[in-house]
Design an enzyme around this catalytic site. Sequence first.
Site, PDB file in Angstrom:
ATOM      1  N   ASN A   1      59.189  15.703  16.127  1.00 15.29           N
ATOM      2  CA  ASN A   1      58.974  14.254  16.076  1.00 15.29           C
ATOM      3  C   ASN A   1      58.501  13.819  14.692  1.00 15.29           C
ATOM      4  OD1 ASN A   1      59.494  13.910  18.833  1.00 15.29           O
ATOM      5  ND2 ASN A   1      57.404  14.491  19.355  1.00 15.29           N
TER       6      ASN A   1
ATOM      7  N   HIS B   1      57.297   6.316  29.149  1.00 13.24           N
ATOM      8  CA  HIS B   1      56.699   7.644  28.970  1.00 13.24           C
ATOM      9  C   HIS B   1      55.617   7.937  30.031  1.00 13.24           C
ATOM     10  CE1 HIS B   1      54.216  10.677  26.718  1.00 13.24           C
ATOM     11  NE2 HIS B   1      55.439  11.118  26.481  1.00 13.24           N
TER      12      HIS B   1
ATOM     13  N   GLU C   1      58.949   0.881  26.019  1.00 13.24           N
ATOM     14  CA  GLU C   1      58.909   1.528  24.703  1.00 13.24           C
ATOM     15  C   GLU C   1      59.875   0.761  23.807  1.00 13.24           C
ATOM     16  OE1 GLU C   1      59.536   5.833  24.869  1.00 13.24           O
ATOM     17  OE2 GLU C   1      58.716   5.810  26.886  1.00 13.24           O
TER      18      GLU C   1
ATOM     19  N   SER D   1      61.963   7.658  24.175  1.00 12.70           N
ATOM     20  CA  SER D   1      61.766   9.008  23.646  1.00 12.70           C
ATOM     21  C   SER D   1      62.853   9.983  24.060  1.00 12.70           C
ATOM     22  CB  SER D   1      60.410   9.543  24.094  1.00 12.70           C
ATOM     23  OG  SER D   1      60.289   9.503  25.491  1.00 12.70           O
TER      24      SER D   1
ATOM     25  N   ASP E   1      55.203   0.221  23.425  1.00  7.09           N
ATOM     26  CA  ASP E   1      54.841   1.479  22.774  1.00  7.09           C
ATOM     27  C   ASP E   1      55.893   1.798  21.699  1.00  7.09           C
ATOM     28  OD1 ASP E   1      54.404   4.120  22.061  1.00  7.09           O
ATOM     29  OD2 ASP E   1      53.847   4.757  24.078  1.00  7.09           O
TER      30      ASP E   1
ATOM     31  N   HIS F   1      57.992   6.084  18.852  1.00  3.25           N
ATOM     32  CA  HIS F   1      59.139   6.694  18.164  1.00  3.25           C
ATOM     33  C   HIS F   1      59.754   5.775  17.107  1.00  3.25           C
ATOM     34  CE1 HIS F   1      59.024  10.183  20.768  1.00  3.25           C
ATOM     35  NE2 HIS F   1      58.639   9.315  21.700  1.00  3.25           N
TER      36      HIS F   1
ATOM     37  N   LYS G   1      53.850  11.424  15.312  1.00  3.52           N
ATOM     38  CA  LYS G   1      55.301  11.578  15.189  1.00  3.52           C
ATOM     39  C   LYS G   1      55.679  11.307  13.726  1.00  3.52           C
ATOM     40  CE  LYS G   1      55.382  10.553  20.061  1.00  3.52           C
ATOM     41  NZ  LYS G   1      55.248  11.937  20.553  1.00  3.52           N
TER      42      LYS G   1
HETATM   43  C1  LIG Z   1      56.516   6.826  24.104  1.00  2.07           C
HETATM   44  C2  LIG Z   1      55.385   7.793  23.916  1.00  2.07           C
HETATM   45  N1  LIG Z   1      54.130   7.339  23.988  1.00  2.07           N
HETATM   46  C3  LIG Z   1      53.088   8.173  23.833  1.00  2.07           C
HETATM   47  C4  LIG Z   1      53.264   9.510  23.605  1.00  2.07           C
HETATM   48  C5  LIG Z   1      52.083  10.412  23.477  1.00  2.07           C
HETATM   49  O1  LIG Z   1      51.685  10.456  22.149  1.00  2.07           O
HETATM   50  P1  LIG Z   1      50.758  11.643  21.628  1.00  2.07           P
HETATM   51  O2  LIG Z   1      51.663  12.785  21.344  1.00  2.07           O
HETATM   52  O3  LIG Z   1      50.103  11.065  20.420  1.00  2.07           O
HETATM   53  O4  LIG Z   1      49.787  11.944  22.726  1.00  2.07           O
HETATM   54  C6  LIG Z   1      54.553  10.027  23.498  1.00  2.07           C
HETATM   55  C7  LIG Z   1      54.737  11.470  23.225  1.00  2.07           C
HETATM   56  O5  LIG Z   1      55.763  12.053  23.305  1.00  2.07           O
HETATM   57  C8  LIG Z   1      55.648   9.151  23.669  1.00  2.07           C
HETATM   58  O6  LIG Z   1      56.903   9.600  23.610  1.00  2.07           O
END
Ligand SMILES: Cc1ncc(COP(=O)(O)O)c(C=O)c1O
Length: 402
Positions: free
Chosen positions: A52, A144, A190, A194, A220, A223, A254
């Site tokens: 990532n 996610h 998102e 992801s 969110d 990505h 990421k």
């Molecule tokens: C959309 C999304 N939010 C949050 C996270 C979690 O983030 P972190 O790896 O900082 O815990 C991820 C992790 O893959 C993700 O894909």
Amino acid sequence: MSHFESHIEQIIATLRDEQALRTLTPIAALADGRYSLLADEPQQPLVNLNSNDYLALHDATCHFAGETDLTNSLERLSAKELGSTSSRLLSGDRKEMHQLEQCIAHSLRHESALLFNSGYHANAGILPALKLPGMVVLADKLIHASMIDGIRLSGLPFERFRHNDVTNLQRLIEKHHSSESCQHIIVMAESIYSMDGDLAPLQAFVDLKRAYPKVALYIDEAHAIGVRGAHGYGLCEELGLLSEIDLLVGTFGKALGSMGAYVACSEAVRTLLITRCRSLIYSTMLPPIIVQWILAIWQALPTFSGRRAHLLSLQQELAKQLATLPSQIVPTPESHILPIICGSRERARALAQALLHEGYFIRPIMSPTVPVGSERLRISLTAGLTSSDVKRLCQVILAHLA
Ligand SMILES: Cc1ncc(COP(=O)(O)O)c(C=O)c1O
């Protein structure tokens, strides 16, 4: 063996039979986005397609023309504290944490921002802390796991709308909006998904928010931050929507090549989170040295346009090379993440194995992370790859799927 241990062993045996056991493999980072699968015996370098680290920032010595040289920032970090000593609410708070929050808030056109130890901490903690009477959550079907856990922990009533389906979302909004008992509708999505790499219809969400005053948006950008937008401030920046999003989450783990997360929000939301958010209050804060590093990266983000342009050219190369495959297997790429839908665990494993033979390291994504029947390889491009890496990758995929 104790009763407890033998029960655990039984469960493991069943999972192994079902080929559903997850395992860990230590790998060694070599250079230029290349890895060795066996940490103790470096072998032929493999091209890492699981990463990532979209801007290839984990290697601070790699430079693109015209960007801030991070090696100086790295040298200045050496004298800083390695541990924060406690939760931020005790003795874990530092000046640089406030400075980073102010930078993020300013860049993302919000009044305020708050740091978290990870995206998981952010998403699991935000909704339970902001839960209000008469609140309902409408969440995209593919959000996610961390966001799902936040919804579950909040105990709020929720419904899922079909992935990226604005009509379906609007129907659900209308149903709740007209009810007197409903006061707030939180729409969760998102910006770049992801596991599918497709983009949310953010402009349509903002239009819905304007049309239905009870709606607030929780997006969110895990990505997209660093990768999209003229300054790297995400897809919301690219679409001119930064200030429209009520709760704008992003991660540092990421494209920013570090760890931790933030929410950009109003001052009032930040105040309530500091008072109520359990994943913030009851967890040791990130080390100050990490926060210093993130601050340096955040300030340099606008200068990483060379990395973003290179990533986009790799994405275009991938799209061109795989254009002949049916869209049920390879959807048209919308971002630097592209799934190859294999349809079963066995087929996903076989393709991963074929790629391993040719020097590509990619782990299959299995159910329950993705729905049964949509097991896949998730190609994750990074700015550390070359155009010939991508061309050869496509040749192997095409030959395997022929
Ligand atoms: C959309 C999304 N939010 C949050 C996270 C979690 O983030 P972190 O790896 O900082 O815990 C991820 C992790 O893959 C993700 O894909």
